[in-house]
Design an enzyme around this catalytic site. Structure first.
Site, short mmCIF file in Angstrom:
data_model
loop_
_atom_site.label_atom_id
_atom_site.label_comp_id
_atom_site.label_asym_id
_atom_site.label_seq_id
_atom_site.Cartn_x
_atom_site.Cartn_y
_atom_site.Cartn_z
N TYR A 29 0.78 -1.18 0.00
CA TYR A 29 -0.05 0.05 0.12
C TYR A 29 0.91 1.21 0.02
CZ TYR A 29 -2.94 3.65 1.91
OH TYR A 29 -3.52 4.77 2.39
N SER B 255 -3.98 12.24 8.80
CA SER B 255 -4.98 12.03 7.50
C SER B 255 -6.21 11.96 8.19
CB SER B 255 -4.38 10.94 6.95
OG SER B 255 -5.53 10.47 5.99
N GLN C 249 -5.41 17.21 8.02
CA GLN C 249 -5.81 16.82 6.52
C GLN C 249 -7.17 16.42 6.14
OE1 GLN C 249 -5.74 13.49 4.91
NE2 GLN C 249 -6.82 14.70 3.23
N TYR D 96 -10.26 15.56 3.58
CA TYR D 96 -10.65 14.82 2.49
C TYR D 96 -12.15 15.32 2.39
CZ TYR D 96 -6.91 11.47 0.76
OH TYR D 96 -5.70 11.26 0.43
N THR E 246 -6.74 18.44 0.83
CA THR E 246 -6.02 17.99 -0.29
C THR E 246 -7.05 17.85 -1.47
OG1 THR E 246 -4.71 16.24 1.23
CG2 THR E 246 -5.29 15.37 -1.01
N ARG F 29 -4.39 1.63 -7.83
CA ARG F 29 -2.94 1.06 -7.52
C ARG F 29 -3.22 -0.67 -7.59
NH1 ARG F 29 -3.91 4.72 -2.74
NH2 ARG F 29 -3.96 6.62 -4.02
N LYS G 6 -3.09 21.16 -0.92
CA LYS G 6 -2.42 20.31 -1.05
C LYS G 6 -2.61 19.49 -2.42
CE LYS G 6 -0.20 15.94 0.85
NZ LYS G 6 -0.82 14.95 -0.06
N HIS H 21 0.83 13.62 -5.01
CA HIS H 21 0.26 12.52 -3.96
C HIS H 21 1.36 11.14 -4.06
CE1 HIS H 21 -3.51 12.01 -1.86
NE2 HIS H 21 -3.00 10.69 -1.58
N ARG I 237 0.79 8.58 -6.66
CA ARG I 237 -0.40 7.47 -6.26
C ARG I 237 -1.67 7.99 -6.96
NH1 ARG I 237 0.93 4.78 -1.94
NH2 ARG I 237 -1.25 4.67 -0.79
#
Ligand SMILES: Cc1cc2nc3c(=O)[nH]c(=O)nc-3n(C[C@H](O)[C@H](O)[C@H](O)COP(=O)(O)O)c2cc1C
Length: 388
Positions: free
Chosen positions: A25, A107, A128, A130, A156, A165, A252, A276, A279
């Site tokens: 990960y 996060s 952070q 989202y 972000t 991924r 960010k 990122h 990613r």
């Protein structure tokens, strides 16, 4: 105790100690991983100018980021699932960062909650965000960060939709790990990690479970996150979030000069030039390559930080000498955490600071704040001759 001389040493121990699912990960980029690789290899294209016969006594790596004193201009970037890399990972990494004198960013997708970290460190940290479709949840999340005395909101912008991924899909990434025969076989070799996890405060997403109606376990959570990231986020919504927060804001995930100008116009205290860590948009340019153009575009209207690809103090020096006001590290601290917990994060920071300090000295500089283009040899076409 192994002798750790560089970040790569920590990565090797991390690889041995942490279950494959969480190592993969961390150590993946999206699709072909071209941007993930470029982030690191593009730093190598910049060379350093050696200077001699300069008094190099009394050196200092100290600086400021968004007005906050830092012992070196390196903040810990927000990293989801940090508490799966090591038991109580966010609490431990935050404590290591504060003791060292650099900012820690929690996060939204952390295992330890905002409240866990605030209680454990008793120091302000950055949070952070989202953005989710559930506006009521976002409002409450922002209020929780305020109540915890977070000193900056890091919004972000480059993950409204998730970059693919491959390994995460193949491994069936989840927190806590689902017990398939392959996972059980791998976990059996990671006894140290397993024993730590048995005593961990949390094993699923601490900012979400128990705070969203109907989400009380991880299986419901998977479905919730997949449909909750807000694809409609635009500059208007960002402005509203900034108003709601009312404190320092860092935007960010900026990789384009036009976006950087918009962020500065909105009054962001800082932007993070970032892809990122390779990613999200595979095929995007590395952060270090676009940094000069973005610095030119914002012209000092906002602070400019850089992340993606930093693995050494020399990389930090290169970003600072190009004109960044600070940097962030993601994987470099996760390697330390997975290898040796809180002490490993401290070791990662010590390694980076030592490299930064020695490189400064050999470049004939005494202060990180006085680094500049004169310290670097940058290929003429470093920005690239790309046609838009
Ligand atoms: C495992 C992992 C998880 C991440 N999770 C988040 C996240 O939850 N929020 C976020 O804004 N960025 C996240 N990022 C991106 C980092 O904040 C940062 O931009 C990136 O790690 C920088 O690249 P580097 O790892 O090469 O230093 C994550 C990165 C990694 C490696």
């Amino acid at each position: 105790m192994p002798v750790i001389t560089n970040i790569e040493d920590l990565k090797r121990i991390y690889h041995r100690r942490v279950p494959r699912m969480f190592y993969d990960y961390c150590e993946s980029g999206s699709w072909t991983e071209q941007t993930f690789r470029d982030n690191v290899s593009d730093f190598d294209q910049i060379r350093l100018r050696q200077r001699v016969a300069v008094d190099m006594s009394g050196r200092s790596t100290a600086s400021q980021m968004i007005g906050q004193d830092v012992t070196m201009p390196v903040a810990l970037a927000p990293v989801g699932l940090t508490g799966m890399q090591h038991a109580d990972g966010e609490m431990k990494a935050a404590k290591a960062a504060h003791d060292f004198g650099v900012p820690f960013t929690l996060s939204t997708m952390s295992i330890n909650s905002i409240e866990d970290v605030a209680e454990y460190t008793r120091q302000p940290f950055w949070f952070q965000l989202y953005t989710m479709k559930d506006e009521d949840y976002v409002r409450r999340l922002i209020q929780r960060a305020k109540d915890a005395r977070c000193s900056a909101l890091v919004i972000t912008l480059d993950l409204q939709i998730l970059g693919q991924r491959h390994k995460d899909l193949k491994n069936g990434l989840s927190a806590p790990p689902k017990l398939t025969p392959a996972t059980i076989a791998n976990l059996a070799t990671k006894w140290r990690w397993g024993i730590g996890m048995l005593g961990a405060k949390r094993r699923h997403f601490g900012n979400i479970v128990g705070h969203v109606k109907g989400v009380s376990d991880a299986s419901q959570l998977g479905a919730w996150t997949a449909e909750q990231f807000d694809p409609t986020l635009d500059w208007g919504k960002i402005e509203k979030l900034m108003e709601q927060w009312g404190g320092k804001v860092i935007l960010k995930g900026i990789l384009d000069a036009e976006d950087a100008k918009m962020a500065a116009k909105l009054g962001a205290d800082a932007i993070v030039v970032s892809n990122h860590g390779g990613r999200q948009l595979d095929g995007a340019l590395s952060s270090i390559r676009v940094l000069p153009e973005i610095l030119d575009a914002v012209g000092g209207d906002t602070e400019v930080f850089l992340d993606s690809g930093i693995r050494s103090g020399q990389d930090v020096l290169k970003a600072m000498a190009l004109g960044a006001n600070g940097t962030m590290i993601g994987r470099a601290f996760v390697y330390g955490l997975g290898a040796m917990g809180q002490q490993g994060v401290t070791t990662a920071l010590e390694v980076i600071q030592r490299e930064l300090d020695t490189t400064m000295a050999l470049c004939g500089e005494r202060k990180v704040t006085e680094l500049g283009r004169h310290n670097l040899l940058v290929p003429e076409d470093f920005g690239g001759r790309w046609q838009g």
